[in-house]
Design a protein around this motif. Structure first.
Motif, mmCIF file in Angstrom:
data_model
loop_
_atom_site.group_PDB
_atom_site.id
_atom_site.type_symbol
_atom_site.label_atom_id
_atom_site.label_comp_id
_atom_site.label_asym_id
_atom_site.label_seq_id
_atom_site.Cartn_x
_atom_site.Cartn_y
_atom_site.Cartn_z
ATOM 1 N N SER A 1 0.833 -1.213 0.000
ATOM 2 C CA SER A 1 0.000 0.000 0.000
ATOM 3 C C SER A 1 0.861 1.253 0.000
ATOM 4 O O SER A 1 0.506 2.251 -0.632
ATOM 5 C CB SER A 1 -0.922 0.009 1.219
ATOM 6 O OG SER A 1 -1.854 -1.024 1.145
ATOM 7 N N PRO B 1 -6.394 0.435 -0.144
ATOM 8 C CA PRO B 1 -7.161 -0.101 0.985
ATOM 9 C C PRO B 1 -8.643 -0.272 0.671
ATOM 10 O O PRO B 1 -9.291 -1.185 1.192
ATOM 11 C CB PRO B 1 -6.941 0.927 2.092
ATOM 12 C CG PRO B 1 -6.442 2.143 1.432
ATOM 13 C CD PRO B 1 -5.769 1.709 0.177
ATOM 14 N N LEU C 1 -9.165 -3.693 -0.750
ATOM 15 C CA LEU C 1 -9.076 -4.716 0.301
ATOM 16 C C LEU C 1 -10.357 -4.773 1.119
ATOM 17 O O LEU C 1 -10.839 -5.853 1.455
ATOM 18 C CB LEU C 1 -7.886 -4.432 1.219
ATOM 19 C CG LEU C 1 -6.499 -4.607 0.629
ATOM 20 C CD1 LEU C 1 -5.445 -4.129 1.612
ATOM 21 C CD2 LEU C 1 -6.257 -6.050 0.253
ATOM 22 N N ALA C 2 -10.904 -3.608 1.447
ATOM 23 C CA ALA C 2 -12.127 -3.559 2.251
ATOM 24 C C ALA C 2 -13.326 -4.097 1.471
ATOM 25 O O ALA C 2 -14.198 -4.756 2.039
ATOM 26 C CB ALA C 2 -12.385 -2.134 2.717
ATOM 27 N N TRP D 1 -13.378 -8.328 1.075
ATOM 28 C CA TRP D 1 -13.132 -9.114 2.287
ATOM 29 C C TRP D 1 -13.760 -10.505 2.208
ATOM 30 O O TRP D 1 -13.208 -11.462 2.750
ATOM 31 C CB TRP D 1 -13.585 -8.358 3.534
ATOM 32 C CG TRP D 1 -15.069 -8.169 3.671
ATOM 33 C CD1 TRP D 1 -15.811 -7.135 3.192
ATOM 34 C CD2 TRP D 1 -15.973 -9.047 4.332
ATOM 35 N NE1 TRP D 1 -17.121 -7.305 3.504
ATOM 36 C CE2 TRP D 1 -17.259 -8.473 4.212
ATOM 37 C CE3 TRP D 1 -15.838 -10.250 5.006
ATOM 38 C CZ2 TRP D 1 -18.392 -9.076 4.744
ATOM 39 C CZ3 TRP D 1 -16.967 -10.839 5.540
ATOM 40 C CH2 TRP D 1 -18.228 -10.262 5.413
ATOM 41 N N TYR E 1 -5.973 -10.199 8.387
ATOM 42 C CA TYR E 1 -6.450 -9.547 7.167
ATOM 43 C C TYR E 1 -7.086 -8.204 7.494
ATOM 44 O O TYR E 1 -6.822 -7.199 6.827
ATOM 45 C CB TYR E 1 -7.443 -10.437 6.413
ATOM 46 C CG TYR E 1 -7.944 -9.795 5.148
ATOM 47 C CD1 TYR E 1 -7.147 -9.759 4.019
ATOM 48 C CD2 TYR E 1 -9.190 -9.196 5.096
ATOM 49 C CE1 TYR E 1 -7.581 -9.151 2.853
ATOM 50 C CE2 TYR E 1 -9.638 -8.584 3.936
ATOM 51 C CZ TYR E 1 -8.826 -8.564 2.820
ATOM 52 O OH TYR E 1 -9.258 -7.955 1.673
ATOM 53 N N PHE E 2 -7.921 -8.178 8.526
ATOM 54 C CA PHE E 2 -8.563 -6.914 8.879
ATOM 55 C C PHE E 2 -7.570 -5.915 9.471
ATOM 56 O O PHE E 2 -7.697 -4.709 9.253
ATOM 57 C CB PHE E 2 -9.763 -7.162 9.800
ATOM 58 C CG PHE E 2 -10.929 -7.768 9.061
ATOM 59 C CD1 PHE E 2 -11.604 -7.034 8.100
ATOM 60 C CD2 PHE E 2 -11.313 -9.065 9.293
ATOM 61 C CE1 PHE E 2 -12.666 -7.584 7.397
ATOM 62 C CE2 PHE E 2 -12.372 -9.628 8.599
ATOM 63 C CZ PHE E 2 -13.057 -8.879 7.642
ATOM 64 N N ILE F 1 -5.996 -4.331 6.509
ATOM 65 C CA ILE F 1 -6.802 -3.268 5.903
ATOM 66 C C ILE F 1 -6.540 -1.949 6.632
ATOM 67 O O ILE F 1 -6.343 -0.905 6.007
ATOM 68 C CB ILE F 1 -8.300 -3.633 5.922
ATOM 69 C CG1 ILE F 1 -8.569 -4.806 4.987
ATOM 70 C CG2 ILE F 1 -9.151 -2.428 5.516
ATOM 71 C CD1 ILE F 1 -9.983 -5.355 5.074
ATOM 72 N N SER G 1 -3.198 -0.699 5.767
ATOM 73 C CA SER G 1 -3.210 -0.220 4.383
ATOM 74 C C SER G 1 -3.750 1.206 4.319
ATOM 75 O O SER G 1 -3.224 2.034 3.574
ATOM 76 C CB SER G 1 -4.056 -1.157 3.524
ATOM 77 O OG SER G 1 -4.106 -0.704 2.205
ATOM 78 N N TYR G 2 -4.785 1.491 5.093
ATOM 79 C CA TYR G 2 -5.306 2.859 5.136
ATOM 80 C C TYR G 2 -4.251 3.827 5.668
ATOM 81 O O TYR G 2 -4.092 4.942 5.162
ATOM 82 C CB TYR G 2 -6.579 2.943 5.990
ATOM 83 C CG TYR G 2 -7.838 2.609 5.232
ATOM 84 C CD1 TYR G 2 -8.342 3.471 4.260
ATOM 85 C CD2 TYR G 2 -8.519 1.427 5.478
ATOM 86 C CE1 TYR G 2 -9.497 3.158 3.556
ATOM 87 C CE2 TYR G 2 -9.679 1.108 4.786
ATOM 88 C CZ TYR G 2 -10.159 1.975 3.817
ATOM 89 O OH TYR G 2 -11.296 1.670 3.120
#
Length: 164
Positions: A85, A92, A95-96, A99, A133-134, A137, A140-141
């Motif tokens: 990212s 991001p 990715l969101a 999911w 994974y979350f 995210i 990534s933001y």
């Protein structure tokens, strides 16, 4: 030390933070495997289909270290997503939005990595991977916001150089 002279100050700071973080994530994955996953998986494997097995030290050691290695590597996922990212490869928002697909892929990977066929051990692998994974995210933001801020600063610098 080889790469340090070619890095910008921000990149050096990221390396100084990233290397210990990568170690912590890897050790966390190995510890998860050793303390949570193996105590659940080994009794199942030892009595699979009612056949009592005896473990040989070499095969046991290679099985445990291999499993600890691969689960430890999989715990590096948030850092990989952060770096991707930060350099602009992954956004991001994507990715969101994806999911659900990610959970299916995590389930498939957990089925491959899990040493047994029972759903309990597969769930033990899936749960932290979904959590990671979350977390990815969120990271990534953070990376994407930092990238946007750096781009804005560079553009501002260019405008000042052109004007001045």
């Amino acid at each position: 030390m080889f790469a340090a002279p070619g890095l910008r100050p921000r990149e050096r700071k990221m390396g100084l933070v990233g290397i210990p973080l990568a170690s912590i994530f890897f050790i966390g994955g190995a510890a998860f495997t050793f303390f949570l996953m193996l105590p659940t998986a080994l009794p199942f494997l030892n009595n699979f289909m009612g056949i009592k097995t005896e473990l040989r030290p070499q095969s046991y050691f290679s099985f445990v270290t291999g499993l600890m290695f691969w689960i430890g590597i999989s715990f590096e996922f948030p850092l990989v997503i952060y770096v991707l990212s930060a350099i602009g490869v992954i956004q991001p928002k994507v990715l969101a939005q994806q999911w659900r697909l990610a959970i299916v892929i995590i389930a498939i990977m957990a089925a491959i990595v899990t040493p047994t066929i029972d759903p309990v051990n597969q769930g033990l692998v899936m749960a932290p991977m979904i959590l990671l994974y979350f977390i990815s995210i969120g990271l990534s933001y953070i990376a994407y916001a930092g990238r946007k801020r750096n781009q804005a600063q560079e553009q501002e610098k260019e405008h000042k150089e052109e004007a001045g």
